[in-house]
Design an enzyme around this catalytic site. Structure first.
Site, short mmCIF file in Angstrom:
data_model
loop_
_atom_site.label_atom_id
_atom_site.label_comp_id
_atom_site.label_asym_id
_atom_site.label_seq_id
_atom_site.Cartn_x
_atom_site.Cartn_y
_atom_site.Cartn_z
N ASP A 182 0.55 -1.51 -0.28
CA ASP A 182 0.16 0.32 0.35
C ASP A 182 0.51 1.28 -0.13
OD1 ASP A 182 -1.55 2.14 0.26
OD2 ASP A 182 -3.22 0.54 2.05
N ALA A 242 -12.49 -6.85 -3.00
CA ALA A 242 -12.35 -5.49 -3.32
C ALA A 242 -13.93 -4.40 -4.44
CB ALA A 242 -11.30 -4.35 -3.63
N ARG A 243 -12.41 -4.62 -5.88
CA ARG A 243 -13.17 -4.21 -7.31
C ARG A 243 -12.95 -4.53 -8.29
NH1 ARG A 243 -16.45 -1.94 -4.17
NH2 ARG A 243 -17.16 0.49 -4.57
N ASP A 267 -15.44 -11.69 -5.31
CA ASP A 267 -16.98 -11.03 -4.87
C ASP A 267 -17.17 -9.91 -5.73
OD1 ASP A 267 -19.77 -11.50 -3.28
OD2 ASP A 267 -18.68 -9.13 -2.62
N GLU A 272 -20.70 -5.57 -13.26
CA GLU A 272 -21.53 -6.79 -12.33
C GLU A 272 -23.08 -6.48 -13.02
OE1 GLU A 272 -21.14 -5.80 -8.65
OE2 GLU A 272 -19.64 -6.63 -8.66
N HIS A 291 -21.41 -10.07 -4.98
CA HIS A 291 -21.07 -8.57 -4.29
C HIS A 291 -21.63 -8.94 -3.12
CE1 HIS A 291 -19.40 -4.81 -5.29
NE2 HIS A 291 -19.27 -4.39 -4.10
N ALA A 294 -20.92 -7.28 2.52
CA ALA A 294 -21.92 -6.36 3.49
C ALA A 294 -22.30 -7.19 3.91
CB ALA A 294 -21.77 -4.71 2.32
#
Length: 334
Positions: A182, A242-243, A267, A272, A291, A294
């Site tokens: 990161d 994440a994406r 995910d 999408e 997705h 969450a």
């Protein structure tokens, strides 16, 4: 006095699991759910939402410059999530629309948990072996010898809220050596969660498993592509919560085909919703969820609460918490 109309756009969960959130919104104005194509044009979307001045938005569709050019009455877009890459913030600012998001901490544990859950399902062949039991083929269990997560070297890309939690789970729960990439986080920050800060090349060449937890930006679009896969170990595993566009899907498919990538848990997809003919699903060593990282009762309740609170605050001319586009003449009008 402003008349308020509220649109819930492309959210499969808002108000459906916790109806109390809809009831609170109905005290402010009329509420309508809209399900639209993720690639709907800005003008068409604006026309569909004519008269609606408050929006609860999902990861799609895209609220583009063209959308805002036809949507001057819009006061607020509150994202039912932490990302906002589907909203043109400059256009929102120009057209006096506040944009707010969920605090990352709300989703942190749930998304990190699912990254590791999907990874474990992949490593331990959980999906395939469960299917065989349901087909009355218990005796085929020797076909599903998996791989352990304990004591592996795992690379985590992105050590923000979600990534830092993934690092903690891997280090403290599975005794992994965690390498973390990161560029925006210090070595001390990463070390505080149990990881070691490394550059991307070291992470790629040393990791048995790679977990993607980064935000999507212009700089990291397709950050894992053919060149990066070539640097990885043979039989590497990937997990992405994440994406989808962090991965070059064509390159990932090639890696799965050659066996360089031993398995993929994801995910998210670049486009999408995903369908049954998606190239990833040609491989048995892929675990794909829609997705839903969450999607815990605890997380969805807090997310819904935040969106409702944003709308309640904005109609009182108060700036919502976590406004990523925080300027609007609406807030100063008498």
């Amino acid at each position: 006095m402003t008349n308020y109309k509220i649109a819930i756009v492309n959210s499969s969960s808002f108000g459906k699991i916790f109806p109390k959130h809809i009831r609170r919104l109905e005290k402010i104005g009329g509420v309508t759910h809209f399900d639209v194509d993720s690639e709907i044009s800005g003008k068409e979307l604006a026309t569909l939402l004519t008269g609606y001045n408050l929006i609860v938005a999902s990861v799609t569709p895209y609220f583009t410059k063209e959308f805002f050019e036809h949507k001057d009455e819009l006061i607020l877009i509150t994202r039912h999530g932490i990302g906002y890459n589907n909203i043109d913030l400059e256009a929102a600012k120009k057209h006096q629309t506040i944009v707010s998001i969920i605090p990352a901490l709300v989703e942190r544990d749930a998304v990190a948990e699912n990254n590791v859950t999907n990874l474990l399902a992949l490593l331990r062949c959980t999906v395939e072996s469960n299917a065989k039991v349901r087909q009355d083929q218990w005796e085929k269990r020797a076909h599903f010898v998996g791989r352990a997560l304990f004591n592996k070297t795992v690379g985590v890309i992105g050590v923000g809220n979600t990534g830092s939690c993934v690092v903690e789970i891997l280090r403290n729960g599975f005794r992994c050596e965690v390498l973390a990439y990161d560029p925006y986080k210090s070595a001390l920050h990463i070390q505080s969660y149990g990881g070691k800060k490394v550059d991307l090349d070291e992470l790629l060449t040393r990791s048995d498993i790679i977990c993607l937890c980064a935000n999507l930006t212009e700089e990291n679009y397709h950050m894992i592509s053919t060149e990066e896969i070539a640097k990885m170990k043979e039989n590497v595993y990937l997990s992405n919560s994440a994406r989808g566009a962090l991965l070059d899907e064509q390159a990932i498919v090639s890696g799965l085909y050659t066996g360089k990538i031993a398995g993929l848990a994801t995910d998210v997809l670049e486009e999408e919703p995903g369908r049954k003919d998606h190239p990833y699903l040609a491989f048995e060593n892929v675990v794909m969820t829609p997705h839903t990282s969450a999607y815990t009762m605890e997380c969805l309740e807090q997310m819904g609460e935040k969106c409702v609170s944003d709308i309640e605050q904005i109609v009182q001319k108060k700036l919502p918490e976590r406004a990523v586009q925080a300027q609007s003449d609406f807030l100063v009008r008498s």
